[in-house]
Design an enzyme around this catalytic site. Structure first.
Site, PDB file in Angstrom:
ATOM      1  CE1 TYR A  51      -6.556 -75.575  80.629  1.00 33.41           C
ATOM      2  CE2 TYR A  51      -6.965 -76.641  82.745  1.00 33.41           C
ATOM      3  CZ  TYR A  51      -7.437 -76.031  81.594  1.00 33.41           C
ATOM      4  OH  TYR A  51      -8.791 -75.875  81.413  1.00 33.41           O
ATOM      5  N   GLY A  58      -9.545 -74.691  78.891  1.00 26.74           N
ATOM      6  CA  GLY A  58     -10.186 -75.484  77.861  1.00 26.74           C
ATOM      7  C   GLY A  58      -9.552 -75.246  76.511  1.00 26.74           C
TER       8      GLY A  58
END
Length: 517
Positions: A51, A58
């Site tokens: 990530y 998000g």
């Protein structure tokens, strides 16, 4: 110089950096760990989906980012989130924010190179404050907007405050020979993904709250002096049987302040006298009003709240509050939510409620002092002039009451005011930076209220002519403040004097003797 990276950064060292212009230097061994952590991430992430490195952010994290866009992704994150509004944070709060971010990075779990920390250190030591706005972050995924404005300055864009002027970052960097950050990995996400704005502001709030409490103890003690109160309500024997540490500490501080006062009375000498039994109505009040008699019970919880909030904030500033956490010791990357600011948000709400109560105590003591029907000792509004023609402290009382009322409204908690956003990815947020900024406002207001109380106490002392009977601590404060606030009889505008006295309260060290009990 304060060395960052050698164990925990304590509140006192933080205070030296923010309020006493101590410089910062980085521990070499800690920097080596930071670089090792960065090198591990480069190697570990080469063939994995992680990530914020090769994904969007998000709710956009399901989109993979191509290799040729990875660096642009980080710049885009900083630029797109530089969307703050409202007032600029004062420069000392921006420095606090930077110290907090630096201290998180030096834990070597953010996957950033050592030069990020070195650049932050340059800004701190040169008193360069990126322009950071009050309004923005919701306190989960960190203080995204406030920290994005920090990131904008680190990459050489936006504006900074230098020598009290807002100037383009490029100009100031060129003047100081500072090279902007060139992003190579996840630096954009690492810079903005943490609790450092709320934590830095919160740490400053703790320090200022400590000072407010010390002044409140001193002013409460002076109030008891000038009304010639009895001494048993702050005695060791009375307070030790209530099993809260704060109450005992406040009692001990009052005893230290008042130990040589010639105005405080002993109940056993004045009331435990058989002759008093012959009176049908006692001229002296047997017990003082609560705002005078219950100081230890009112300020004790304030003491305990400041202390516990300080422990939590000190833990937070020494924590890793990034996501994901890059663990080169265990050779893994852990995704979670260490950026969430609930710890800080809750403590800031508790703190502002406690300080609001402190301001309410000050206002009630002030009202007692200014209302001759209550004190039966002083002229209305401790007016040293002609009653009816002059007004004394009547005008400034309105300011104190208005300011306390604002505190009471501001005390509604932010911690329970989560609003989902970010396509509901952030469905529970802390509003921690809002909480810290609102607490700052309550603290600002309370300094104003205590200023008015102190000025009124000094006027009362002159009405009584009792300076020579004050305790040593009270007399010292009387003398120091009278240098900037001369006794007045004729009415005159007080707003400039209020500003000077408030600055004194903000910068001077109140007399609080060592606690022995």
């Amino acid at each position: 110089m304060i060395v960052v990276g050698q164990g925990k950064l304590p509140l006192q060292d933080f205070s030296e950096i923010i309020f006493h212009q101590q410089g910062v230097t980085l521990d070499k061994a800690a920097l080596e760990e930071v670089e090792a952590n960065y090198n591990f991430l480069k190697s570990f992430s080469s063939n994995k989906l992680i990530y914020g490195i090769n994904t969007g952010f998000g709710p956009m994290a399901q989109y993979k980012i191509s290799d040729d866009s990875l660096l642009q992704l980080q710049y885009n994150l900083i630029r797109s989130h530089s969307s703050g509004s409202g007032n600029l944070l004062p420069t000392h709060l921006v420095k606090a924010l930077m110290v907090a971010r630096l201290n998180s990075f030096i834990k070597a779990r953010s996957g950033v190179p050592a030069r990020v920390l070195e650049l932050l250190t340059q800004l701190i030591n040169n008193d360069v404050a990126p322009c950071v706005f009050e309004h923005g972050g919701v306190g989960a995924s960190g203080d995204l907007v406030q920290l994005a404005h920090l990131g904008l300055a680190l990459i050489g864009e936006g504006e900074v405050i230098y020598k009290n002027e807002v100037r383009p970052t490029t100009e100031v960097f060129a003047e100081l020979n500072i090279a902007p950050l060139e992003i190579e990995g996840r630096e954009g996400l690492a810079i903005i993904n943490g609790t450092s704005a709320m934590t830095g502001i919160g740490m400053v709030n703790i320090l200022r709250a400590q000072k407010l409490l010390s002044w409140s103890v001193l002013l409460s003690s002076m109030m008891n002096e000038i009304v010639e109160a009895y001494d048993d309500h702050y005695s060791y024997e009375l307070n030790v049987v209530k099993l809260h540490p704060g109450q005992s500490k406040i009692g001990a501080q009052m005893r230290a302040i008042l130990k040589d006062s010639k105005l405080i009375r002993s109940r056993s000498e004045h009331l435990y006298n058989p002759d008093n039994l012959n009176q049908e109505v006692f001229e002296d009040k047997v017990q003082e009003y609560y705002s005078l008699r219950c100081v230890t019970q009112i300020l004790g919880p304030v003491y305990d709240t400041i202390h516990s909030a300080g422990v939590v904030l000190e833990n937070e500033i020494n924590s890793v509050n990034d996501n994901p956490v890059i663990d080169h010791i265990n050779n893994n990357v852990f995704h979670g939510g260490n950026f969430h600011g609930d710890y800080v948000s809750l403590e800031m709400d508790k703190l502002k409620i406690a300080i609001t109560k402190l301001s309410m105590l000050s206002e009630r003591q002030l009202n007692y002092l200014l209302n001759q029907k209550l004190n039966q000792k002083f002229p209305p509004f401790v007016n040293l002039g002609v009653l009816g023609l002059n007004f004394g402290m009547q005008g400034v009382q309105f300011t104190a009451v208005s300011t306390v009322a604002e505190n009471q409204t501001l005390s509604f908690p932010m911690y329970v005011h989560s609003i989902p956003n970010n396509n509901d990815n952030q469905d529970m947020v802390s509003m921690g930076c809002n909480a810290a900024i609102m607490t700052k406002k309550v603290i600002d207001n309370t300094f104003e209220v205590l200023t008015i109380q102190l000025m009124s106490i000094l006027q009362a002392i002159d009405h009584m002519g009792c300076r020579d009977r004050l305790s040593t601590a009270s007399a010292e404060i009387y003398d120091r403040v009278r240098e900037i606030f001369p006794v007045f009889v004729e009415d005159a505008p007080q707003y400039k004097t209020q500003k000077n006295v408030r600055e004194f309260l903000e910068t001077a060290t109140p007399f609080i003797a060592p606690i022995t009990n």
